[in-house]
Scaffold this active site. Structure first.
Site, PDB file in Angstrom:
ATOM      1  N   GLY A  40       0.808  -1.207   0.000  1.00 13.39           N
ATOM      2  CA  GLY A  40       0.000   0.000   0.000  1.00 13.39           C
ATOM      3  C   GLY A  40       0.844   1.260   0.000  1.00 13.39           C
ATOM      4  O   GLY A  40       2.039   1.251  -0.328  1.00 13.39           O
ATOM      5  N   GLU A  69       5.932  11.282 -13.755  1.00 13.66           N
ATOM      6  CA  GLU A  69       5.092  11.203 -14.949  1.00 13.66           C
ATOM      7  C   GLU A  69       3.640  11.159 -14.458  1.00 13.66           C
ATOM      8  O   GLU A  69       3.176  10.136 -13.950  1.00 13.66           O
ATOM      9  CB  GLU A  69       5.451   9.961 -15.759  1.00 13.66           C
ATOM     10  CG  GLU A  69       4.518   9.662 -16.915  1.00 13.66           C
ATOM     11  CD  GLU A  69       4.234  10.874 -17.764  1.00 13.66           C
ATOM     12  OE1 GLU A  69       3.063  11.116 -18.068  1.00 13.66           O
ATOM     13  OE2 GLU A  69       5.191  11.599 -18.104  1.00 13.66           O
ATOM     14  N   GLU A  73      -9.096  16.139 -14.837  1.00  8.95           N
ATOM     15  CA  GLU A  73      -8.747  14.910 -15.539  1.00  8.95           C
ATOM     16  C   GLU A  73      -9.759  13.844 -15.116  1.00  8.95           C
ATOM     17  O   GLU A  73      -9.818  13.466 -13.950  1.00  8.95           O
ATOM     18  CB  GLU A  73      -7.328  14.450 -15.189  1.00  8.95           C
ATOM     19  CG  GLU A  73      -6.931  13.180 -15.926  1.00  8.95           C
ATOM     20  CD  GLU A  73      -5.609  12.605 -15.440  1.00  8.95           C
ATOM     21  OE1 GLU A  73      -4.924  11.944 -16.229  1.00  8.95           O
ATOM     22  OE2 GLU A  73      -5.277  12.797 -14.255  1.00  8.95           O
ATOM     23  N   PHE A 106     -10.203  10.590 -16.384  1.00  7.43           N
ATOM     24  CA  PHE A 106      -9.669   9.227 -16.405  1.00  7.43           C
ATOM     25  C   PHE A 106     -10.786   8.215 -16.636  1.00  7.43           C
ATOM     26  O   PHE A 106     -10.892   7.183 -15.960  1.00  7.43           O
ATOM     27  CB  PHE A 106      -8.897   8.913 -15.124  1.00  7.43           C
ATOM     28  CG  PHE A 106      -7.582   8.214 -15.392  1.00  7.43           C
ATOM     29  CD1 PHE A 106      -6.561   8.883 -16.035  1.00  7.43           C
ATOM     30  CD2 PHE A 106      -7.377   6.895 -15.010  1.00  7.43           C
ATOM     31  CE1 PHE A 106      -5.353   8.249 -16.302  1.00  7.43           C
ATOM     32  CE2 PHE A 106      -6.179   6.251 -15.277  1.00  7.43           C
ATOM     33  CZ  PHE A 106      -5.163   6.927 -15.923  1.00  7.43           C
TER      34      PHE A 106
END
Length: 485
Positions: free
Chosen positions: A210, A252, A380, A382
């Protein structure tokens, strides 16, 4: 023998050898069916710190291996990915919800990452520096040491291999921490491939876990470089931790990528580019097209053609038959998509297609009549959502493209000459003229600006050598000088 023979890795981590982690085990599920497909070993921060020590020791021996021998291991890894492609594609489909074509592409590109990285050990690693002093002055690149790679769920094999392969090729050891939802493809598979390729024990450590495990891979004293691929929110935490511990962090991150459709563009082709950019792999790609900017003269027709394509796409379990879109990775991610779409429609946008789901399967969605302050335009998503906004001028399109905090990928469709002029004014890590926003090649630099990350830190010899080595200055004098002290 199967490269992913379950008896080898089930319930285990890989730290010098396959062993039980201190964190017990965790089940991995097929996102299409909810069915348990594997049990992975879970690490703890103590496992990470032990692994980092082992990696630091193994790295010194690995860096001393002849460059051609390191290259041979990378080539062998690529060969194994190709030889076991059918098996691996099935795993990618089952664990990530990918359609077979996307899974095949991921395996193929991952093999290419290994082949491209195999050239790095013998690539020039330094330069001669002119000097007024009577000595030779040289700079050279040396391995950074231990590199932590933290990989995401969406392209788990490729986006891990993109850092693992060049880091190993350049003489580093690697701690690999995959997303718990895709730890088989994003971790166990990679460990097995390099084990079979002849990588010495300890050079690659596979550490599922995790957030505490991810933090430990950044904090471990032996780690010098961290390569993280994931959300911008998580990347900020990784970057902060890296700075606090004086680690180089390559981030990234996310993207709210732009497709600009210019006047005169072929709308059938443009709608195909837009649909592929927004809906491929359910929109779960950092480079997915999140904003469609279309000239007012073309807007209505573009929305119609894009909506027709969305309505025609088949959504379902990729392992049960031919489909265009598979499942969203989990219920939390699906709820985020649903919330953004509903809030945007509630604010006045028009739902031109989609906007519904059955279980984890979200229909490809087209939104229009937006304003630039609506959540589907700013965030964003997604997910498989294509927000379309009309503009009256090219100048307005450029301003809208640059208005986002993100800066990962931009696609410009239409006249090449006009597109080139626009490209010179766009702030983005990647710009594709008459191509979609989703693109990646092993020999090309990859990265974004702004909230999309810390620039092109991966891909090609230049970026990879910069990312995973340190610069060292060396001088050589013909004789010992006489000093006045």
């Amino acid at each position: 023998m199967s490269v992913l023979e379950k008896s080898i890795w089930t319930g285990k981590i890989y730290s010098n050898q396959w062993r039980e982690g201190r964190g017990g085990t965790q089940e991995v599920s097929n996102p299409s069916t909810g069915e348990t497909i594997a049990s992975i070993g879970f690490s703890t921060p103590d496992d990470v710190h032990d692994a980092a020590k082992r990696a630091a020791s193994a790295q010194k021996l690995w860096a001393a291996v002849k460059p051609t021998e390191r290259a041979a291991v990378l080539r062998k890894a690529g060969d194994l990915l190709q030889a076991h492609a059918e098996e691996l594609i099935n795993w990618v489909v089952t664990e990530t919800g990918s359609i077979p074509d996307k899974a095949a592409m991921e395996v193929y590109y991952s093999a290419n990452e290994c082949f491209e990285a195999s050239a790095l050990p013998t690539h020039p690693h330094g330069e001669y520096l002119p000097s007024d002093a009577p000595h030779w002055s040289i700079s050279r690149r040396v391995p950074a040491g231990v590199v932590s790679v933290i990989a995401p769920f969406n392209f788990p094999l490729l986006l891990a291999m993109r850092s693992v392969a060049p880091a190993l090729a350049l003489g580093n050891a690697v701690l690999l921490k995959p997303d718990p939802r895709t730890s088989v493809v994003g971790g166990a598979l990679i460990a097995r491939i390099f084990e079979e390729a002849g990588l010495p024990a300890g050079v690659l450590q596979y550490l599922p876990g995790g957030g505490d495990v991810g933090a430990a891979t950044v904090e471990a004293p032996e780690v010098r470089v961290v390569s993280f691929t994931g959300s911008t929110a998580a990347g900020r935490h990784v970057g902060e931790a890296g700075a606090r511990h004086l680690k180089r962090t390559h981030l990234e991150l996310g993207g709210n990528n732009v497709l600009i459709v210019l006047p005169g563009a072929d709308l059938d082709l443009a709608a195909g580019v837009g649909a592929m950019g927004s809906f491929f792999h359910q929109g779960q790609i950092c480079m997915s097209t999140g904003r469609h900017i279309v000239h007012a003269d073309l807007h209505d027709e573009y929305v119609r053609k894009l909506s027709e394509r969305a309505e025609a796409l088949v959504v379902g379990d990729p392992s049960a038959g031919p489909v265009h879109l598979g499942p969203i990775i989990d219920s939390r991610q699906l709820e985020g998509i649903r919330s953004i779409v509903e809030s945007t429609v509630g604010a006045g946008a028009t739902l031109a297609a989609g906007g519904t789901h059955e279980g984890q399967f979200y229909r490809p969605t087209v939104l229009c009549d937006l304003t630039a302050d609506m959540s589907a335009w700013i965030q964003e998503i997604f997910g498989p959502v294509a927000p379309v906004l009309k503009v009256a001028t090219i100048e307005e399109a450029i301003e809208l493209a640059n208005a986002s905090e993100y800066g990962l990928s931009v696609s410009i469709i239409g006249d090449v000459g006009e597109a080139m002029k626009i490209a010179d004014r766009i702030h983005s890590g990647k710009i594709h003229i008459n191509e979609m926003t989703v693109a990646d090649e092993a020999n090309a630099p990859f990265g974004g600006v702004g909230a999309s990350g810390t620039g092109s830190r991966l891909g090609g010899p230049g970026a990879n050598i910069e990312a995973f080595t340190e610069t060292q200055w060396i001088t050589i004098s013909p004789q010992i000088p006489v000093y006045p002290f």
